[in-house]
Design an enzyme around this catalytic site. Structure first.
Site, PDB file in Angstrom:
ATOM      1  N   GLU A  77      -5.956   6.898  -1.696  1.00  0.00           N
ATOM      2  CA  GLU A  77      -5.997   5.726  -0.828  1.00  0.00           C
ATOM      3  C   GLU A  77      -6.577   4.519  -1.553  1.00  0.00           C
ATOM      4  OE1 GLU A  77      -4.628   5.446   2.067  1.00  0.00           O
ATOM      5  OE2 GLU A  77      -3.979   7.527   2.074  1.00  0.00           O
TER       6      GLU A  77
ATOM      7  N   ARG B 137     -13.522  -0.214   1.387  1.00  0.00           N
ATOM      8  CA  ARG B 137     -12.112  -0.505   1.129  1.00  0.00           C
ATOM      9  C   ARG B 137     -11.950  -1.995   0.845  1.00  0.00           C
ATOM     10  NH1 ARG B 137      -7.951   2.409   5.144  1.00  0.00           N
ATOM     11  NH2 ARG B 137      -6.579   1.862   3.401  1.00  0.00           N
TER      12      ARG B 137
ATOM     13  N   HIS C  39      -9.675   8.226   3.297  1.00  0.00           N
ATOM     14  CA  HIS C  39      -9.868   6.792   3.096  1.00  0.00           C
ATOM     15  C   HIS C  39     -11.354   6.516   2.896  1.00  0.00           C
ATOM     16  CE1 HIS C  39      -6.373   7.443   5.669  1.00  0.00           C
ATOM     17  NE2 HIS C  39      -5.840   6.369   5.110  1.00  0.00           N
TER      18      HIS C  39
ATOM     19  N   HIS D  29       1.582   4.305  -2.885  1.00  0.00           N
ATOM     20  CA  HIS D  29       1.355   5.741  -2.693  1.00  0.00           C
ATOM     21  C   HIS D  29       2.367   6.584  -3.464  1.00  0.00           C
ATOM     22  CE1 HIS D  29      -2.052   6.519  -0.264  1.00  0.00           C
ATOM     23  NE2 HIS D  29      -1.651   5.838   0.781  1.00  0.00           N
TER      24      HIS D  29
ATOM     25  N   HIS E 277       0.832  -1.201   0.000  1.00  0.00           N
ATOM     26  CA  HIS E 277       0.000   0.000   0.000  1.00  0.00           C
ATOM     27  C   HIS E 277       0.870   1.256   0.000  1.00  0.00           C
ATOM     28  CE1 HIS E 277      -3.650   2.339   1.426  1.00  0.00           C
ATOM     29  NE2 HIS E 277      -2.664   3.142   1.800  1.00  0.00           N
ATOM     30  N   GLU E 278       1.870   1.286   0.894  1.00  0.00           N
ATOM     31  CA  GLU E 278       2.700   2.482   1.003  1.00  0.00           C
ATOM     32  C   GLU E 278       3.567   2.684  -0.238  1.00  0.00           C
ATOM     33  OE1 GLU E 278       1.865   4.443   3.145  1.00  0.00           O
ATOM     34  OE2 GLU E 278       0.841   3.159   4.576  1.00  0.00           O
TER      35      GLU E 278
ATOM     36  N   ASP F 101      -4.817   1.014  -1.951  1.00  0.00           N
ATOM     37  CA  ASP F 101      -5.460  -0.238  -1.536  1.00  0.00           C
ATOM     38  C   ASP F 101      -5.434  -1.261  -2.662  1.00  0.00           C
ATOM     39  OD1 ASP F 101      -6.096   0.525   1.027  1.00  0.00           O
ATOM     40  OD2 ASP F 101      -8.178   1.033   0.585  1.00  0.00           O
TER      41      ASP F 101
END
Length: 721
Positions: free
Chosen positions: A650, A689, A683, A591, A587-588, A654
């Site tokens: 986000e 999500r 989010h 980003h 996920h990071e 995800d």
């Protein structure tokens, strides 16, 4: 999980605007039951067996270690096997958890994050209360601050006097004074008032001025000017609707109650009419400020936001009825003995807001503006005062969060000390609870997940080869910070103590201690203007259950607090580590390539490294996701739709992360907080999500044998990365 960055401080109001804040893993809550392919396949086997569906593979080996048994029990407890996973996988995976957990009275939402934070705070309570042996100065100061916060009898005895004393320093609160116009108002200057609030109290009200890495040159710091935050967390609350009106009315009554109490404590008449009129004017002013701000969904393009200019251009473009920008900025910087350079430049993020601000300043009197500025300081300090002041905000918090009961005192104090002395507290937490060999294991996981991310670039038909090559270079250049900075454990290294050398706390002066923290925090940030950027600086503490990505540093950070089950454990199956912290890592990393991160190169500089072809197709792929999430209607939030624009970054992260590992987010909201969340959170709600990312994943439908056209196997899927 998040994407932007900046210094963090624990505030009781809505925080500091425009600041490039840490983008957080989960926006403050969420239960993460994280499963990799192997784990979901295991669930798929159970499901297939129940349905009589033959499986192509047999499970050759069963893990029966304590870690495996614990993980299996957790998965089974959280499930609702009566639900068809192809119809509603969120209920299938989380129904058991939702049934077994009631939102505590103190919480607006509840999830495994809250459970983990509760456990972390128990550890912190023990180490902060331990006084058996004298520790290093930084740690002793943290313990003194904690004891001052816990010293409720002294706080009650002092009442409102600490606040009344500080009101004199800021030029008085007109609504709680007699004859303000005749005494202070004639010498009042907006530039000096804003500078005082910024440099002494870390309250960036009306105009947000802060120091951070220059987006176009990540090796240096620069002054930013932006639109501010407001007293209520979202600008939407200032506009008409029944739920918004309830919040505004509770907010106004909160203001009136506090002002009335301070008048009485200052031995002034109650004068209910004056107080009501003054604070109604404050709310009207703040409503106009809300209208002047630009909605967050229109501020995603950092390239369009960024406008660098000299002070002369700043003055000519935004005169604000004679507002002296040089005086304002120089007064702020004088608090740390910095002089403006003749060719000093600033970056303006909030051009539309500043254009709208001129008419607002011209409309409202100095009295009303001063009432507003001081109210924002008072709002921030309510939690440092006696209980009767906290009682005035009960109805407001009920309208905003759905809660009627405040956190127990020790948890509030632990959270406050951890937020304000994060490295000192982090050193205590790491020594007590963090196994050092976790760092190397997590680093190996990062390398593996990053490799998978790079390999999946070949699957993208919408991206040309040159842009793929640049994306690969950026992914391989991402630096990681894991657990904690080494120096906080090094007894002979004085850096930790030097960080807090300007703080001198007293156990009997909690209010004054909190003011020291505000001042030191503000000035630590301002001093950076003439300092080189330290690429190794940690801008989040170790005792934090969260993670984030910094675009200016092209860096991912995983504090010690998140490196625990169910995210990560040496004892649980490696499959669950991939699905847990592995999903967070994916996920990071993603980003770095979402709608914001994609604007920065491998060195953290804002630069367009995309071809026109790839840019156009990225936008087209993103449009699919905006439409998908924007069509989710949330029953808890009065059937309002998710904001597909606000949550795009986000959602991209995800969906990118889930390609390395499957995951499920379980948690509950109170309806009042659901409404706030849909206005303010970047989010998507937990349920969406889960559903949104798994609906887009073909492997999910394959695992659970979902027929095409079922909710979890839609006819059209969205994919960016």
């Amino acid at each position: 999980m998040g994407k932007s960055e900046g210094p963090v401080g624990m505030v009781e109001s809505s925080g500091c605007a425009g600041q490039k804040r840490p983008g957080f893993l989960e926006g403050g809550l969420l239960l993460l039951l994280l499963l990799v392919t192997a784990a979901l396949v295991a669930l798929g086997v159970l499901y297939a067996d129940r349905r009589g569906i033959p499986e192509a593979q047999e499970v050759s080996e069963v893990c029966t270690t304590p870690g495996c048994v614990t993980a299996a029990a957790r998965i089974l407890q959280n499930m609702d096997p009566t639900t068809e996973p192809c119809d509603d996988f969120y209920q299938f995976a989380c129904g058991g958890w939702l049934r077994r957990h009631v939102i505590p009275e103190t919480n607006s939402r509840y999830s495994i994050f809250d459970v983990l934070r509760d456990e972390l705070e128990v550890i912190l309570k023990a180490v902060l209360e331990n006084s058996t042996a004298k520790d290093r100065p930084a740690v002793e100061k943290a313990r003194t601050l904690y004891r001052s916060c816990m010293n409720q009898s002294v706080i009650e005895k002092r009442g409102s006097q600490p606040l009344l004393d500080i009101l004199e320093v800021v030029g008085g609160w007109p609504v709680a004074m007699d004859r303000w116009n005749e005494t202070v108002g004639l010498e009042w200057a907006l530039e000096r008032q804003l500078a005082l609030m910024n440099s002494q109290f870390n309250r960036r009200v009306l105009i947000d001025l802060f120091i951070w890495n220059d987006d176009q040159n990540s090796s240096r710091h620069i002054i930013y000017i932006d639109q501010p935050t407001l007293g209520i967390p979202s600008r939407e609350y200032y506009f008409n609707s029944s739920s918004n009106r309830k919040v505004r009315e509770a907010y106004l009554q909160f203001m009136v109650s506090v002002a009335t109490m301070l008048r009485e404590d200052a031995n002034l008449p109650r004068d209910s009419r004056l107080v009501q009129e003054d604070m109604a004017q404050v709310l009207e002013l703040e409503t106009q400020l809300a209208k002047a701000t630009v909605p967050q969904e229109e501020r995603h393009d950092v390239i369009a936001l960024y406008h660098r200019m000299g002070l002369e251009e700043l003055q000519s473009q935004f005169d604000l009825k004679g507002f002296n920008w040089t005086l304002f900025i120089q007064t702020v910087l004088s608090s740390v003995k910095i002089k403006l350079l003749p060719d000093e430049e600033v970056v303006v993020y909030g051009i539309p807001y500043l254009q709208n601000l001129e008419d607002i300043i011209d409309t409202y009197s100095a009295r009303t503006i001063q009432n507003y500025l001081v109210w924002r300081l008072v709002l921030d300090r309510i939690g440092s005062l006696s209980q009767r002041f906290k009682d005035t905000r009960v109805n407001y918090r009920k309208a905003l969060f759905g809660t009627m009961v405040e956190e127990v005192r020790w948890r509030e104090c632990v959270g406050y000390v951890n937020s304000n002395m994060e490295n000192a507290v982090g050193s205590l937490y790491v020594r007590e609870a963090f196994p050092g060999d976790s760092k190397s294991m997590v680093r190996e996981l990062i390398d593996k997940v990053r490799t998978v991310f790079v390999e999946t670039l070949d699957e993208l038909g919408w991206m040309d080869e040159e842009s793929k090559k640049k994306a690969q270079e950026k992914a391989m250049s991402i630096r990681e910070q894991i657990g904690h900075p080494d120096y906080i454990l090094e007894e002979t290294n004085r850096r930790l103590d030097e960080e807090y050398s300007n703080l001198n706390f007293s156990e009997d002066l909690y209010f004054e201690n909190s003011l020291q923290n505000l001042k030191v925090g503000a000035q630590r940030s301002l001093r950076k203007l003439r300092e080189k950027v330290d690429p190794n600086l940690w801008i989040i503490g170790a005792a934090v259950v969260n993670a984030f990505y910094s675009p200016n540093r092209n860096q991912i950070v995983f504090p010690a607090g998140i490196l625990q089950p169910p995210f990560f454990s040496k004892e649980q199956p490696q499959a669950l580590n991939f699905g847990g912290i592995g999903m967070v890592i994916g996920h990071e990393i993603t980003h770095g390539f979402d709608d914001n991160g994609r604007n920065f190169d491998k060195n953290g500089n804002m630069m367009d490294w995309w071809s026109n072809f790839s840019t156009q197709h990225f936008r087209e792929q993103s449009e699919c996701m905006i439409h998908q999430y924007g069509n989710y209607s949330w029953d808890l939030a009065d059937e309002q739709n998710v904001n597909g624009f606000n949550t795009l970054g986000e959602n991209i992260a995800d969906n990118g992360g889930v390609r390395q590992a499957y995951k499920v987010w379980c948690g509950s909201y109170r309806p009042e907080f659901a409404i706030q969340s849909i206005k303010t959170d970047v989010h998507s709600p937990l349920k969406y999500r889960v559903l949104g990312s798994l609906q887009n994943l073909a492997a999910f439908a394959d695992t659970f044998h979902c027929a095409r056209g079922t909710p979890m196997h839609p006819k059209e899927r969205c994919r960016v990365w």
